[in-house]
Design a protein around this motif. Structure first.
Motif, PDB file in Angstrom:
ATOM      1  N   HIS A 246       0.825  -1.209   0.000  1.00 51.00           N
ATOM      2  CA  HIS A 246       0.000   0.000   0.000  1.00 51.00           C
ATOM      3  C   HIS A 246       0.863   1.266   0.000  1.00 51.00           C
ATOM      4  CE1 HIS A 246      -3.508  -2.481   0.748  1.00 51.00           C
ATOM      5  NE2 HIS A 246      -2.889  -3.039   1.772  1.00 51.00           N
TER       6      HIS A 246
ATOM      7  N   ARG B  75       2.262  14.884   0.254  1.00 49.67           N
ATOM      8  CA  ARG B  75       1.716  15.213  -1.062  1.00 49.67           C
ATOM      9  C   ARG B  75       2.351  16.503  -1.559  1.00 49.67           C
ATOM     10  NH1 ARG B  75      -2.956  14.709   2.326  1.00 49.67           N
ATOM     11  NH2 ARG B  75      -4.046  12.733   2.069  1.00 49.67           N
TER      12      ARG B  75
ATOM     13  N   VAL C 225     -10.606  14.335  -0.619  1.00 58.02           N
ATOM     14  CA  VAL C 225      -9.937  13.701  -1.753  1.00 58.02           C
ATOM     15  C   VAL C 225     -10.330  14.380  -3.064  1.00 58.02           C
ATOM     16  CG1 VAL C 225      -9.696  11.563  -3.074  1.00 58.02           C
ATOM     17  CG2 VAL C 225      -9.720  11.472  -0.578  1.00 58.02           C
TER      18      VAL C 225
ATOM     19  N   ALA D  72      -7.873  16.851  -5.592  1.00 57.22           N
ATOM     20  CA  ALA D  72      -7.621  16.466  -6.982  1.00 57.22           C
ATOM     21  C   ALA D  72      -7.627  17.675  -7.911  1.00 57.22           C
ATOM     22  CB  ALA D  72      -8.653  15.447  -7.438  1.00 57.22           C
TER      23      ALA D  72
ATOM     24  N   VAL E  15     -11.576  11.524 -10.080  1.00 58.19           N
ATOM     25  CA  VAL E  15     -11.147  10.553  -9.072  1.00 58.19           C
ATOM     26  C   VAL E  15     -12.053   9.335  -9.188  1.00 58.19           C
ATOM     27  CG1 VAL E  15     -10.766  10.105  -6.626  1.00 58.19           C
ATOM     28  CG2 VAL E  15     -10.426  12.416  -7.539  1.00 58.19           C
ATOM     29  N   SER E  16     -11.461   8.176  -9.377  1.00 61.50           N
ATOM     30  CA  SER E  16     -12.264   6.957  -9.533  1.00 61.50           C
ATOM     31  C   SER E  16     -12.861   6.520  -8.205  1.00 61.50           C
ATOM     32  CB  SER E  16     -11.401   5.826 -10.098  1.00 61.50           C
ATOM     33  OG  SER E  16     -10.440   5.406  -9.129  1.00 61.50           O
TER      34      SER E  16
ATOM     35  N   GLU F 209     -12.678   3.600  -7.070  1.00 64.54           N
ATOM     36  CA  GLU F 209     -11.678   2.741  -6.436  1.00 64.54           C
ATOM     37  C   GLU F 209     -10.683   3.569  -5.626  1.00 64.54           C
ATOM     38  OE1 GLU F 209     -13.606   0.691  -9.683  1.00 64.54           O
ATOM     39  OE2 GLU F 209     -12.535   2.613  -9.641  1.00 64.54           O
ATOM     40  N   GLU F 210     -10.277   4.715  -6.170  1.00 66.06           N
ATOM     41  CA  GLU F 210      -9.333   5.566  -5.446  1.00 66.06           C
ATOM     42  C   GLU F 210      -9.988   6.166  -4.206  1.00 66.06           C
ATOM     43  OE1 GLU F 210      -6.417   9.462  -6.158  1.00 66.06           O
ATOM     44  OE2 GLU F 210      -7.523   8.562  -7.841  1.00 66.06           O
ATOM     45  N   LEU F 211     -11.252   6.558  -4.319  1.00 63.81           N
ATOM     46  CA  LEU F 211     -11.973   7.078  -3.153  1.00 63.81           C
ATOM     47  C   LEU F 211     -12.088   6.006  -2.077  1.00 63.81           C
ATOM     48  CD1 LEU F 211     -14.832   9.147  -4.826  1.00 63.81           C
ATOM     49  CD2 LEU F 211     -13.002  10.040  -3.374  1.00 63.81           C
TER      50      LEU F 211
ATOM     51  N   GLU G 291     -10.068   3.527  -1.564  1.00 65.19           N
ATOM     52  CA  GLU G 291      -8.748   3.296  -0.976  1.00 65.19           C
ATOM     53  C   GLU G 291      -8.359   4.405  -0.006  1.00 65.19           C
ATOM     54  OE1 GLU G 291      -4.041   3.039  -2.325  1.00 65.19           O
ATOM     55  OE2 GLU G 291      -5.615   2.974  -3.831  1.00 65.19           O
ATOM     56  N   LYS G 292      -8.647   5.662  -0.368  1.00 66.36           N
ATOM     57  CA  LYS G 292      -8.167   6.787   0.416  1.00 66.36           C
ATOM     58  C   LYS G 292      -9.094   7.191   1.554  1.00 66.36           C
ATOM     59  CE  LYS G 292      -5.225   8.851  -3.104  1.00 66.36           C
ATOM     60  NZ  LYS G 292      -4.909  10.074  -3.891  1.00 66.36           N
TER      61      LYS G 292
ATOM     62  N   GLY H 141     -15.502   8.125 -12.803  1.00 65.41           N
ATOM     63  CA  GLY H 141     -15.509   8.467 -11.383  1.00 65.41           C
ATOM     64  C   GLY H 141     -16.197   9.787 -11.118  1.00 65.41           C
TER      65      GLY H 141
END
Length: 218
Positions: free
Chosen positions: A41, A118, A158, A162, A167-168, A170-172, A174-175, A212
């Motif tokens: 990760h 970041r 998130v 961006a 933002v997909s 899946e990324e949301l 994960e984060k 997304g």
């Protein structure tokens, strides 16, 4: 975030507290597990106890640094001696906190390290009338306070970070959630739906079919 602490009660309480600040937190209780997690990760911050079983925290810290990613390390220890702090920082840790610690200080240090993980962004995000105050964990639109759940706050953060990029889901996931989240869950869709309702009109979260979500008015 990843919390690595062999005292399970402390690890779980720290993780739960960080989640109340809309952070996605994974937990492990020994250095061996930590090495596995950081190898898979991409964490922003690793809260790392130094005295760990199986693999010492020093070795975990060195592995994180050698990986060359964006993860920042906040090292925890019961040793308050200056030489211990210097040794920890010498291994590549970004910050150091001795036990016992005030939870408010831990949160502040984690938030500061997260911003450094970041590209530099201000602690208060503002766009299209929406203001997200990260240190105070507050959100408002056009001066109207928004009562958001931790997940809604995390999703909004998130999307705003961006800066107009898509933002997909899946990324949301994960984060804003953690490693135990079901990849087939509709949690992201539900969170975005309730977030849109709370943000009101005009809409500022756009659904991009097949890709997304994007924050910002056209």
């Amino acid at each position: 975030m990843l919390v690595v602490e062999d005292e399970r009660l402390l690890a779980d309480s720290v993780a739960e507290g960080l989640r109340r600040f809309s952070m996605a937190v994974d937990v492990c209780y020994d250095g061996e597990q930590a090495l596995e997690r950081v190898g898979v990760h991409g964490y922003d911050v690793v809260v790392l106890d130094r005295d760990l079983p199986k693999v010492h925290g020093d070795a975990v810290c060195a592995a994180v640094v050698e990986a060359g990613g964006e993860a920042r390390v906040l090292m925890l220890t019961a040793a308050a001696d200056v030489t211990d702090r210097v040794a920890g920082l010498g291994l590549g840790a970004d910050d150091y906190l001795t036990k016992p610690f005030a939870f408010a200080e831990l949160v502040a240090r984690v938030q500061a390290l997260s911003r450094r993980a970041r590209p530099a962004l201000p602690p208060v995000l503002e766009r299209d009338g929406v203001v997200l105050d990260l240190p105070r964990h507050q959100a408002a639109r056009d001066g109207r306070f928004l009562l958001l759940s931790p997940k809604e706050f995390a999703v909004l953060e998130v999307l705003m970070r961006a800066e107009g990029a898509v933002v997909s889901a899946e990324e949301l996931l994960e984060k804003a959630w953690d490693e135990h989240a079901d990849p087939f869950t509709n949690a992201v869709r539900v969170a975005v739906m309730t977030l849109r309702r709370k943000l009101g009109d005009p809409p500022v979260i756009e659904t991009v079919p097949g890709a997304g979500y994007r924050f910002g008015t056209p």
